[in-house]
Design a protein around this motif. Structure first.
Motif, PDB file in Angstrom:
ATOM      1  N   ASP A  82      11.788  15.610  -5.336  1.00  0.00           N
ATOM      2  CA  ASP A  82      10.551  14.879  -5.051  1.00  0.00           C
ATOM      3  C   ASP A  82      10.641  13.429  -5.513  1.00  0.00           C
ATOM      4  O   ASP A  82      10.297  12.489  -4.773  1.00  0.00           O
ATOM      5  N   THR A  83      11.091  13.233  -6.735  1.00  0.00           N
ATOM      6  CA  THR A  83      11.189  11.866  -7.251  1.00  0.00           C
ATOM      7  C   THR A  83      12.343  11.106  -6.593  1.00  0.00           C
ATOM      8  O   THR A  83      12.269   9.891  -6.398  1.00  0.00           O
ATOM      9  N   THR A  84      13.403  11.835  -6.223  1.00  0.00           N
ATOM     10  CA  THR A  84      14.509  11.187  -5.511  1.00  0.00           C
ATOM     11  C   THR A  84      14.033  10.658  -4.163  1.00  0.00           C
ATOM     12  O   THR A  84      14.337   9.521  -3.782  1.00  0.00           O
ATOM     13  N   GLN A  85      13.272  11.500  -3.446  1.00  0.00           N
ATOM     14  CA  GLN A  85      12.753  11.081  -2.156  1.00  0.00           C
ATOM     15  C   GLN A  85      11.784   9.907  -2.298  1.00  0.00           C
ATOM     16  O   GLN A  85      11.793   8.979  -1.486  1.00  0.00           O
ATOM     17  N   GLU A 118      12.043   6.188  -0.583  1.00  0.00           N
ATOM     18  CA  GLU A 118      10.953   5.572   0.181  1.00  0.00           C
ATOM     19  C   GLU A 118      10.589   4.200  -0.390  1.00  0.00           C
ATOM     20  O   GLU A 118      10.331   3.249   0.354  1.00  0.00           O
ATOM     21  N   LEU A 119      10.603   4.111  -1.711  1.00  0.00           N
ATOM     22  CA  LEU A 119      10.305   2.824  -2.348  1.00  0.00           C
ATOM     23  C   LEU A 119      11.340   1.770  -1.974  1.00  0.00           C
ATOM     24  O   LEU A 119      10.996   0.625  -1.668  1.00  0.00           O
ATOM     25  N   LYS A 120      12.607   2.146  -1.988  1.00  0.00           N
ATOM     26  CA  LYS A 120      13.665   1.200  -1.652  1.00  0.00           C
ATOM     27  C   LYS A 120      13.542   0.718  -0.210  1.00  0.00           C
ATOM     28  O   LYS A 120      13.777  -0.469   0.090  1.00  0.00           O
ATOM     29  N   GLU A 142      13.113  -1.474 -10.577  1.00  0.00           N
ATOM     30  CA  GLU A 142      12.354  -0.302 -11.032  1.00  0.00           C
ATOM     31  C   GLU A 142      12.592   0.904 -10.126  1.00  0.00           C
ATOM     32  O   GLU A 142      12.660   2.043 -10.602  1.00  0.00           O
ATOM     33  N   ALA A 143      12.744   0.655  -8.820  1.00  0.00           N
ATOM     34  CA  ALA A 143      13.028   1.756  -7.897  1.00  0.00           C
ATOM     35  C   ALA A 143      14.387   2.372  -8.201  1.00  0.00           C
ATOM     36  O   ALA A 143      14.556   3.600  -8.152  1.00  0.00           O
ATOM     37  N   ASN A 144      15.376   1.561  -8.547  1.00  0.00           N
ATOM     38  CA  ASN A 144      16.705   2.064  -8.912  1.00  0.00           C
ATOM     39  C   ASN A 144      16.645   2.894 -10.188  1.00  0.00           C
ATOM     40  O   ASN A 144      17.300   3.937 -10.301  1.00  0.00           O
ATOM     41  N   THR A 145      15.871   2.421 -11.164  1.00  0.00           N
ATOM     42  CA  THR A 145      15.729   3.178 -12.420  1.00  0.00           C
ATOM     43  C   THR A 145      15.051   4.520 -12.170  1.00  0.00           C
ATOM     44  O   THR A 145      15.440   5.545 -12.736  1.00  0.00           O
ATOM     45  N   LEU A 146      14.030   4.499 -11.329  1.00  0.00           N
ATOM     46  CA  LEU A 146      13.337   5.747 -10.982  1.00  0.00           C
ATOM     47  C   LEU A 146      14.309   6.730 -10.344  1.00  0.00           C
ATOM     48  O   LEU A 146      14.287   7.931 -10.644  1.00  0.00           O
ATOM     49  N   GLN A 202       0.843  -1.198   0.000  1.00  0.00           N
ATOM     50  CA  GLN A 202       0.000   0.000   0.000  1.00  0.00           C
ATOM     51  C   GLN A 202       0.878   1.247   0.000  1.00  0.00           C
ATOM     52  O   GLN A 202       0.575   2.236  -0.681  1.00  0.00           O
ATOM     53  N   GLY A 203       1.981   1.187   0.752  1.00  0.00           N
ATOM     54  CA  GLY A 203       2.903   2.321   0.754  1.00  0.00           C
ATOM     55  C   GLY A 203       3.527   2.554  -0.611  1.00  0.00           C
ATOM     56  O   GLY A 203       3.696   3.702  -1.040  1.00  0.00           O
ATOM     57  N   ILE A 204       3.864   1.489  -1.323  1.00  0.00           N
ATOM     58  CA  ILE A 204       4.415   1.620  -2.679  1.00  0.00           C
ATOM     59  C   ILE A 204       3.383   2.244  -3.611  1.00  0.00           C
ATOM     60  O   ILE A 204       3.706   3.133  -4.416  1.00  0.00           O
ATOM     61  N   ASN A 205       2.148   1.779  -3.520  1.00  0.00           N
ATOM     62  CA  ASN A 205       1.080   2.356  -4.349  1.00  0.00           C
ATOM     63  C   ASN A 205       0.932   3.858  -4.102  1.00  0.00           C
ATOM     64  O   ASN A 205       0.724   4.635  -5.047  1.00  0.00           O
TER      65      ASN A 205
END
Length: 286
Positions: free
Chosen positions: A263-266, A270-272, A251-255, A160-163
């Motif tokens: 914002d996207t770095t943070q 969080e995803l990792k 995918e998190a590494n690519t992002l 849910q956190g990833i979503n």
């Protein structure tokens, strides 16, 4: 997956105890602690284990305590039919002999085969030990299943956190790209650079392509859905979840590598964190 079970059984000749515990391991690695006299039982124990478990380091210990006083299972056994035959033979001989010597009970007991030491029925012991192991293994599996339900809830929370992170990045992406476009135009104006408009548009397209993470976000959604589907399946799912954690992390590494704003770095960080928390828990799943 961690778990523990203990089963005890009272038999006429003693007490049997199995203790079975498991800890996390990528593959199935069983270890048995049993008396050398019962080592022949180990292949059957391993076969029973492999049929029901697929992962985990399993330690199974067997304890046998024989009764110290048990007339039914220990001590000396007298062959009474043989004693009766010997007594009858002696009486027959005495009738034929005028001067017969007395034969004592001790003489009869000394005859070969009259007295023997009662032996424990090994086949019965092996059967009881194998049966009790099955009960202990069932208890271990039930323990692991209860823990599995708790782990499922924890993983679903992380999903849910990833979503939520994906939704936030997707909502901010158009604004991020527009801000980058304006920032580039301002920089060109500040240095009074004359740039062909077509060339500018080409540069903006290239920049947008480098910063576009729609594909990664879509794949994150797909992997999350696959994890949720896998969690609902029966049987062994641990290795499948291992693979999906690797894909989510990719995918998190690519992002993160495509990030052009904080914002996207943070969000990638969080995803990792969420993926790593799930990966640790997946190691506990059968």
């Amino acid at each position: 997956m961690t778990g523990f079970a203990r089963q005890e059984r009272q038999c006429p000749w003693g007490t049997l105890v199995w203790e079975v515990r498991s800890v996390n391991h990528r593959y199935l690695e069983p270890h048995f602690r049993i008396p050398d006299s019962l080592r022949e039982l180990e292949p059957k124990l391993r076969d029973s284990l492999r049929k029901q478990l697929h992962r985990g380091k399993i330690e199974a210990s067997f304890h046998l305590q024989l009764n110290t006083v048990d007339e039914e299972s220990s001590g000396l056994e007298i062959n009474m039919p043989l004693v009766q035959q010997l007594t009858q033979a002696i009486e027959t001989v005495e009738l034929q002999m005028a001067n017969s010597s007395a034969v004592s009970a001790l003489d009869i007991l000394g005859w070969p085969g009259v007295i023997s030491e009662r032996q424990l029925d090994k086949d019965a012991l092996l059967s009881e030990a194998l049966s009790l192991f099955s009960e202990a293994l069932k208890g271990l599996i039930e323990h692991r299943q209860r823990e599995g339900e708790e782990l499922k809830n924890l993983i679903e929370q992380r999903l849910q956190g990833i979503n939520e992170q994906v939704t936030q990045v997707r909502a901010k992406l158009p604004g991020i790209l527009q801000a980058q476009r304006e920032k580039l135009q301002e920089k060109l104006e500040s240095i009074k650079a004359e740039l062909d408009q077509d060339r500018l548009e080409q540069e903006m397209v290239i920049l947008a392509q480098k910063a576009d993470v729609d594909e990664e976000l879509d794949r994150l959604d797909t992997h999350v859905a696959e994890v949720e589907r896998t969690l609902k399946q029966k049987g062994s799912i641990g290795r499948r979840l291992d693979f999906l954690m690797q894909e989510l992390n990719r995918e998190a590494n690519t992002l993160s590598s495509k990030s052009i704003v904080s914002d996207t770095t943070q969000a990638a960080v969080e995803l990792k964190v969420l993926i790593e928390q799930m990966r640790e828990q997946v190691q506990n799943i059968e």
